[in-house]
Design an enzyme around this catalytic site. Structure first.
Site, PDB file in Angstrom:
ATOM      1  CD  GLU A  76      -2.984   1.238   0.555  1.00  0.00           C
ATOM      2  OE1 GLU A  76      -3.239   0.246  -0.131  1.00  0.00           O
ATOM      3  OE2 GLU A  76      -3.655   2.292   0.543  1.00  0.00           O
ATOM      4  CG  ASP A  77       1.335   2.930   3.216  1.00  0.00           C
ATOM      5  OD1 ASP A  77       0.468   3.403   2.479  1.00  0.00           O
ATOM      6  OD2 ASP A  77       1.145   2.621   4.395  1.00  0.00           O
TER       7      ASP A  77
END
Ligand code: MN
Length: 488
Positions: A76-77
């Site tokens: 996600e990051d």
């Protein structure tokens, strides 16, 4: 600051070389991927991953879940892709990480009800695919709630609200009482700071004197039990979660002296038979309070909770609640479905079998998860179909109704407002004298429909239930309370 050693220390299973290597590899990989990223608290990002993993390790989750937890925010990051995770850690772990990422994409929209159903739908999907994903998500949410003070007020409100509406009911359904309690308390603090502080202040004084007393009671009880040949595995004081206490106080005009279980002594014994024997010994030594003995061992709560509760006039004649249970019951009360991972491969296999094969009574309290799973297999993932399936199959035997505050109460279908009242609390059930559904007054035998907002009206004075109620109530909780109350 947490280190990977803290995870190993919290791990509840024998740490083989293979397991240790896997967890170490995930830790190094995640540290590398999150390098340079910081949390709003100023901590390195990996601290969040470690905190999430630690909660899960303490719950008794196994190495693959811990590994997925360490990696949960990587795709996600960071620049790392899911494909890379799959290449390095295999399909099972990559699928879990993917599930967590997908669950994270929940957005607030529509009315509270729509929002709830939408989120529940996503949770259910993930749960049916792999329940570990939802357990990781709960741990992730808990670590986020613990650092909520670093976020702007607007975000605090949104996240706390979402936690109450979506995550608390799920933790509850999975029987993970420990996480549920913490999530509720943390949300409460941001959603209703005034009352939060009020309750905190109210108990601060009370607790000071109480702690001393509890220690005395523990010493006396332990001695008495051991003199009678009971092996006490553990005995300790437990204090009530703040939010639960607040709800109870509200029902008693904020009068603390009406609450008997502010603090309780919990006794852990080896076998079920020891639970009853312990109860007998405790009652022989200390007079029990009439009508306060609850045997959730032979009659577990709907979410599977098992324990014996009694209120006694303890040492010095003071009122004290005592809870008696086995280690397994205790783990199941705190960790719910996750406890099945604690009880080793055998239990794990049993659970697997339970999810894949039709068998009547394996784990009764988890029946709805099984239903969900079966139905998930039968229908595709197409959205329309999903919603249809949700309505027809899952919601067929279940009603989700809301309290005016937005708490979700789930009931078997054809449940009435009286069932609703009893599922909140026996005292409310006994006192019910009317109900509003979505703002309109209805007769108390009204059958609640999915999504109804139910407001129970009840008298201030103590009342007895009406015998006629037995003709229309659906839940066994309501039935048994009514019968018991009428017998008195
Ligand atoms: Mn996270």
């Amino acid at each position: 600051m947490l280190t990977i050693q803290d995870i190993f220390k919290s791990f509840k299973h024998p740490l083989t070389k293979e397991r240790e290597d896997l967890i170490n590899k995930a830790y190094e990989f995640a540290t590398f991927a999150h390098q340079g990223q910081q949390r709003k608290s100023g901590d390195d990002y990996i601290q969040h991953s470690l905190a999430t993993a630690k909660i899960l390790a303490k719950m008794g989750m196994r190495s693959k879940t811990i590994t997925a937890a360490l990696l949960h925010d990587v795709p996600e990051d960071t620049f790392v892709t899911l494909k890379e995770i799959e290449d390095k850690f295999g399909k099972e772990i990559a699928t879990m990480v993917d599930g967590i990422t997908k669950l994270g994409k929940i957005k607030l929209r529509g009315s509270q009800k729509e929002y709830f159903i939408e989120n529940l739908r996503k949770m259910f999907l993930a749960m049916a695919a792999d329940i570990r994903v939802v357990i990781i998500k709960l741990a992730d949410r808990l670590t986020n709630m613990k650092t909520l003070q670093y976020l702007p007020p607007e975000k605090q409100q949104r996240i706390a609200n979402e936690t109450m509406i979506v995550f608390v009911p799920i933790a509850n359904r999975l029987g993970i009482g420990e996480i549920k309690g913490q999530l509720e308390d943390l949300s409460f603090r941001y959603l209703d700071p005034e009352n939060y502080i009020k309750v905190k202040d109210l108990i601060a004084e009370e607790y000071k004197g109480m702690e001393k007393y509890i220690n005395l009671a523990i010493r006396d009880l332990k001695k008495e039990l051991e003199n009678n040949g009971i092996k006490v595995i553990d005995i300790y004081g437990r204090s009530k979660h703040i939010y639960r206490l607040f709800l109870k106080l509200k029902r008693h005009d904020m009068n603390l002296s009406a609450i008997y279980d502010l603090m309780a002594v919990r006794i852990i014994v080896p076998e079920i038979s020891d639970c009853y024997e312990t109860l007998g010994i405790v009652h022989k030594k200390y007079r029990p309070m009439v009508g306060r003995i609850k045997d959730y061992v032979s009659l577990p709560k709907p979410n599977g909770y098992q324990s014996i509760h009694t209120t006694i006039f303890g040492p010095e004649g003071k009122i004290l609640e005592v809870q008696i249970r086995t280690q397994k019951m205790n783990d199941e009360a705190e960790f719910g479905i996750a406890a099945h991972w604690i009880y080793g491969e055998k239990e794990h296999k049993r659970l697997k079998k339970y999810f894949t094969r039709k068998k009547k009574r394996i784990i009764k309290e988890l029946k709805w998860v099984k239903q969900l799973h079966e139905w998930q297999n039968e229908i595709g993932s197409d959205d329309e179909e999903f919603l249809e399936g949700l309505r027809i199959d899952f919601f067929k035997n279940h009603i989700f109704a809301f309290t005016p505050k937005g708490d979700i109460i789930d009931l078997p279908e054809e449940s009435t407002t009286v069932d609703f009242a009893y599922s909140i609390h026996s005292d409310i059930g006994n006192r019910i004298n009317g109900a509003r559904i979505n703002g309109k007054i209805v007769p108390i035998n009204y059958q609640i429909k999915n999504g109804d907002v139910v407001e129970i009206m009840f008298s201030k004075e103590k009342r007895k239930p009406n015998r006629d109620w037995l003709k229309f109530v659906k839940t066994s909780v309501a039935k048994s309370h009514i019968k018991r109350e009428l017998k008195k």
